[in-house]
Design a protein around this motif. Structure first.
Motif, PDB file in Angstrom:
ATOM      1  N   PRO A 155       0.826  -1.217   0.000  1.00 49.69           N
ATOM      2  CA  PRO A 155       0.000   0.000   0.000  1.00 49.69           C
ATOM      3  C   PRO A 155       0.857   1.263   0.000  1.00 49.69           C
ATOM      4  CG  PRO A 155      -0.794  -1.581   1.626  1.00 49.69           C
ATOM      5  CD  PRO A 155       0.541  -2.077   1.162  1.00 49.69           C
ATOM      6  N   PHE A 156       0.267   2.343  -0.491  1.00 51.64           N
ATOM      7  CA  PHE A 156       0.968   3.633  -0.545  1.00 51.64           C
ATOM      8  C   PHE A 156      -0.066   4.750  -0.533  1.00 51.64           C
ATOM      9  CE2 PHE A 156       0.342   1.851  -4.752  1.00 51.64           C
ATOM     10  CZ  PHE A 156      -0.192   2.888  -5.490  1.00 51.64           C
ATOM     11  N   LYS A 157       0.408   5.967  -0.361  1.00 52.27           N
ATOM     12  CA  LYS A 157      -0.496   7.115  -0.291  1.00 52.27           C
ATOM     13  C   LYS A 157      -0.270   8.062  -1.467  1.00 52.27           C
ATOM     14  CE  LYS A 157      -1.403   7.156   4.649  1.00 52.27           C
ATOM     15  NZ  LYS A 157      -1.285   7.902   5.913  1.00 52.27           N
ATOM     16  N   LEU A 158      -1.378   8.631  -1.953  1.00 52.06           N
ATOM     17  CA  LEU A 158      -1.355   9.605  -3.027  1.00 52.06           C
ATOM     18  C   LEU A 158      -2.216  10.794  -2.657  1.00 52.06           C
ATOM     19  CD1 LEU A 158      -1.953   7.391  -6.216  1.00 52.06           C
ATOM     20  CD2 LEU A 158       0.238   8.330  -5.438  1.00 52.06           C
ATOM     21  N   SER A 159      -2.002  11.883  -3.350  1.00 53.84           N
ATOM     22  CA  SER A 159      -2.953  12.992  -3.346  1.00 53.84           C
ATOM     23  C   SER A 159      -2.937  13.573  -4.756  1.00 53.84           C
ATOM     24  CB  SER A 159      -2.587  14.051  -2.289  1.00 53.84           C
ATOM     25  OG  SER A 159      -1.319  14.592  -2.561  1.00 53.84           O
ATOM     26  N   PHE A 160      -3.755  14.585  -4.998  1.00 52.13           N
ATOM     27  CA  PHE A 160      -3.832  15.164  -6.335  1.00 52.13           C
ATOM     28  C   PHE A 160      -3.088  16.482  -6.396  1.00 52.13           C
ATOM     29  CE2 PHE A 160      -7.596  12.422  -6.223  1.00 52.13           C
ATOM     30  CZ  PHE A 160      -7.311  11.650  -7.331  1.00 52.13           C
ATOM     31  N   ASN A 161      -2.550  16.776  -7.584  1.00 52.02           N
ATOM     32  CA  ASN A 161      -1.927  18.082  -7.806  1.00 52.02           C
ATOM     33  C   ASN A 161      -2.967  19.179  -7.630  1.00 52.02           C
ATOM     34  OD1 ASN A 161       0.614  17.031  -8.490  1.00 52.02           O
ATOM     35  ND2 ASN A 161      -0.024  16.705 -10.604  1.00 52.02           N
ATOM     36  N   THR A 162      -2.503  20.369  -7.321  1.00 51.09           N
ATOM     37  CA  THR A 162      -3.440  21.485  -7.153  1.00 51.09           C
ATOM     38  C   THR A 162      -3.534  22.317  -8.425  1.00 51.09           C
ATOM     39  OG1 THR A 162      -1.657  22.756  -6.147  1.00 51.09           O
ATOM     40  CG2 THR A 162      -3.164  21.613  -4.656  1.00 51.09           C
ATOM     41  N   HIS A 163      -3.174  21.724  -9.560  1.00 51.97           N
ATOM     42  CA  HIS A 163      -3.420  22.398 -10.845  1.00 51.97           C
ATOM     43  C   HIS A 163      -3.893  21.361 -11.855  1.00 51.97           C
ATOM     44  CE1 HIS A 163       0.793  21.034 -11.289  1.00 51.97           C
ATOM     45  NE2 HIS A 163       0.441  20.838 -12.543  1.00 51.97           N
ATOM     46  N   LEU A 164      -4.522  21.854 -12.901  1.00 51.67           N
ATOM     47  CA  LEU A 164      -5.070  20.982 -13.928  1.00 51.67           C
ATOM     48  C   LEU A 164      -4.079  20.804 -15.068  1.00 51.67           C
ATOM     49  CD1 LEU A 164      -8.631  22.560 -14.159  1.00 51.67           C
ATOM     50  CD2 LEU A 164      -7.982  20.503 -12.895  1.00 51.67           C
ATOM     51  N   GLY A 165      -4.258  19.725 -15.814  1.00 46.79           N
ATOM     52  CA  GLY A 165      -3.494  19.514 -17.033  1.00 46.79           C
ATOM     53  C   GLY A 165      -4.456  19.199 -18.160  1.00 46.79           C
ATOM     54  N   SER A 166      -3.923  19.096 -19.365  1.00 49.97           N
ATOM     55  CA  SER A 166      -4.794  18.815 -20.506  1.00 49.97           C
ATOM     56  C   SER A 166      -4.042  18.046 -21.577  1.00 49.97           C
ATOM     57  CB  SER A 166      -5.339  20.126 -21.093  1.00 49.97           C
ATOM     58  OG  SER A 166      -4.272  20.905 -21.609  1.00 49.97           O
TER      59      SER A 166
ATOM     60  N   ILE B  17      -9.047  16.588 -23.473  1.00 48.93           N
ATOM     61  CA  ILE B  17      -9.209  16.041 -22.118  1.00 48.93           C
ATOM     62  C   ILE B  17      -8.615  17.021 -21.109  1.00 48.93           C
ATOM     63  CG2 ILE B  17      -8.435  14.220 -20.521  1.00 48.93           C
ATOM     64  CD1 ILE B  17      -8.590  12.238 -22.793  1.00 48.93           C
ATOM     65  N   VAL B  18      -9.361  17.273 -20.041  1.00 47.32           N
ATOM     66  CA  VAL B  18      -8.858  18.032 -18.889  1.00 47.32           C
ATOM     67  C   VAL B  18      -8.730  17.058 -17.734  1.00 47.32           C
ATOM     68  CG1 VAL B  18      -9.289  19.915 -17.262  1.00 47.32           C
ATOM     69  CG2 VAL B  18      -9.931  20.176 -19.669  1.00 47.32           C
ATOM     70  N   TRP B  19      -7.571  17.071 -17.081  1.00 44.33           N
ATOM     71  CA  TRP B  19      -7.296  16.076 -16.050  1.00 44.33           C
ATOM     72  C   TRP B  19      -6.601  16.708 -14.850  1.00 44.33           C
ATOM     73  CZ3 TRP B  19      -2.072  16.101 -15.340  1.00 44.33           C
ATOM     74  CH2 TRP B  19      -1.255  16.417 -16.436  1.00 44.33           C
ATOM     75  N   VAL B  20      -6.575  15.944 -13.764  1.00 43.63           N
ATOM     76  CA  VAL B  20      -5.796  16.314 -12.586  1.00 43.63           C
ATOM     77  C   VAL B  20      -4.827  15.165 -12.328  1.00 43.63           C
ATOM     78  CG1 VAL B  20      -7.549  15.422 -10.971  1.00 43.63           C
ATOM     79  CG2 VAL B  20      -5.888  17.105 -10.182  1.00 43.63           C
ATOM     80  N   GLY B  21      -3.563  15.509 -12.090  1.00 45.12           N
ATOM     81  CA  GLY B  21      -2.529  14.500 -11.874  1.00 45.12           C
ATOM     82  C   GLY B  21      -2.364  14.157 -10.407  1.00 45.12           C
ATOM     83  N   VAL B  22      -1.509  13.171 -10.141  1.00 45.33           N
ATOM     84  CA  VAL B  22      -1.307  12.709  -8.775  1.00 45.33           C
ATOM     85  C   VAL B  22       0.084  13.084  -8.283  1.00 45.33           C
ATOM     86  CG1 VAL B  22      -2.915  10.789  -9.027  1.00 45.33           C
ATOM     87  CG2 VAL B  22      -0.499  10.424  -9.505  1.00 45.33           C
ATOM     88  N   LYS B  23       0.209  13.126  -6.960  1.00 51.12           N
ATOM     89  CA  LYS B  23       1.513  13.310  -6.322  1.00 51.12           C
ATOM     90  C   LYS B  23       1.533  12.440  -5.075  1.00 51.12           C
ATOM     91  CE  LYS B  23       0.071  17.492  -3.842  1.00 51.12           C
ATOM     92  NZ  LYS B  23       0.374  18.892  -3.566  1.00 51.12           N
ATOM     93  N   GLY B  24       2.647  12.435  -4.384  1.00 49.09           N
ATOM     94  CA  GLY B  24       2.802  11.553  -3.226  1.00 49.09           C
ATOM     95  C   GLY B  24       3.746  10.431  -3.600  1.00 49.09           C
TER      96      GLY B  24
ATOM     97  N   HIS C 206       1.035   8.018 -17.772  1.00 49.54           N
ATOM     98  CA  HIS C 206       0.907   9.343 -17.150  1.00 49.54           C
ATOM     99  C   HIS C 206      -0.309   9.295 -16.221  1.00 49.54           C
ATOM    100  CE1 HIS C 206       1.485  13.733 -17.073  1.00 49.54           C
ATOM    101  NE2 HIS C 206       0.180  13.761 -16.914  1.00 49.54           N
ATOM    102  N   PRO C 207      -0.106   8.996 -14.929  1.00 50.85           N
ATOM    103  CA  PRO C 207      -1.266   8.806 -14.042  1.00 50.85           C
ATOM    104  C   PRO C 207      -2.091  10.082 -13.866  1.00 50.85           C
ATOM    105  CG  PRO C 207       0.784   8.824 -12.770  1.00 50.85           C
ATOM    106  CD  PRO C 207       1.172   8.842 -14.212  1.00 50.85           C
ATOM    107  N   HIS C 208      -3.388   9.971 -14.080  1.00 54.25           N
ATOM    108  CA  HIS C 208      -4.271  11.137 -13.982  1.00 54.25           C
ATOM    109  C   HIS C 208      -5.719  10.682 -13.849  1.00 54.25           C
ATOM    110  CE1 HIS C 208      -4.511  10.036 -18.231  1.00 54.25           C
ATOM    111  NE2 HIS C 208      -5.723  10.574 -18.208  1.00 54.25           N
TER     112      HIS C 208
END
Length: 196
Positions: A70-81, A90-97, A126-128
């Motif tokens: 197991p591991f932990k993630l959160s989402f970026n605070t900006h959008l990508g496309s 496509i408009v997406w939000v990426g992951v961090k952590g 590209h995880p999103h």
């Protein structure tokens, strides 16, 4: 069966992403927004698959689950496309952590599926999370401003990934419906790890 492998998200995270979709809706003339029931993190798309292969896929993914933690993630605070013209494809939000742990899991899955005859994608993973498709922004510079930090999405929560799923994708009465075929729990360590 049309299948993919992905991570189902906790309800509180789905609620946050749905709120983010609602913020986006105020910035666009039109766009297609996935149902909040369909928000997920894709690990590998398998496509149309014979039902005879499902048991082999399940066995292979059970092995993968025993080799990843197991591991932990959160989402970026900006959008990508993807596709910067207006409308945006496509408009997406990426992951961090703990992204390295996510990439290791995804690589393990792709390798195990290659052994069953499912080819790896030619492009890098590209995880999103896809928030919207075919988006026509009122302000064509919105995404650029947002990527520069001029649009505050707020803080999205951190969440723990402790399983992944084999998921079927069907169209029922004109709507895309996802159903979990099998869930695979990641192996827990004996010692409690705060960071994962």
């Amino acid at each position: 069966m049309r299948l993919f492998i992905g991570i189902e998200l906790p309800e509180n995270i789905i609620a946050e992403l749905h709120s983010l979709q609602n913020l986006l809706r105020k910035k666009v003339r039109r766009g297609r927004f996935p149902s909040k029931d369909n928000l997920h993190l894709t690990l590998q798309f398998l496509g149309e698959t014979s039902e005879r292969k499902v048991e082999d896929i399940i066995r292979s993914l059970q092995t993968v689950s025993k080799l990843n933690f197991p591991f932990k993630l959160s989402f970026n605070t900006h959008l990508g496309s993807f596709g910067h013209k207006n409308p945006v494809r496509i408009v997406w939000v990426g992951v961090k952590g703990k992204v390295a742990a996510l990439l290791q899991l995804q690589t393990s899955i792709v390798g195990s599926m290659q052994e069953l005859g499912f080819p790896a994608e030619s492009r890098d993973y590209h995880p999103h999370i896809t928030l919207a498709r075919d988006v026509d922004f009122i302000d064509k510079d919105f995404l650029l401003d947002q990527e520069r930090g001029e649009f505050d999405m707020g803080q999205l929560s951190c969440f723990k990934i402790d399983n992944f799923c084999l998921i079927s994708s069907n169209v029922e009465q004109g709507k895309r419906i996802y159903n979990i075929v099998e869930t695979f729990k990641l192996i827990e360590t004996d010692a409690e790890c705060k960071d994962y």
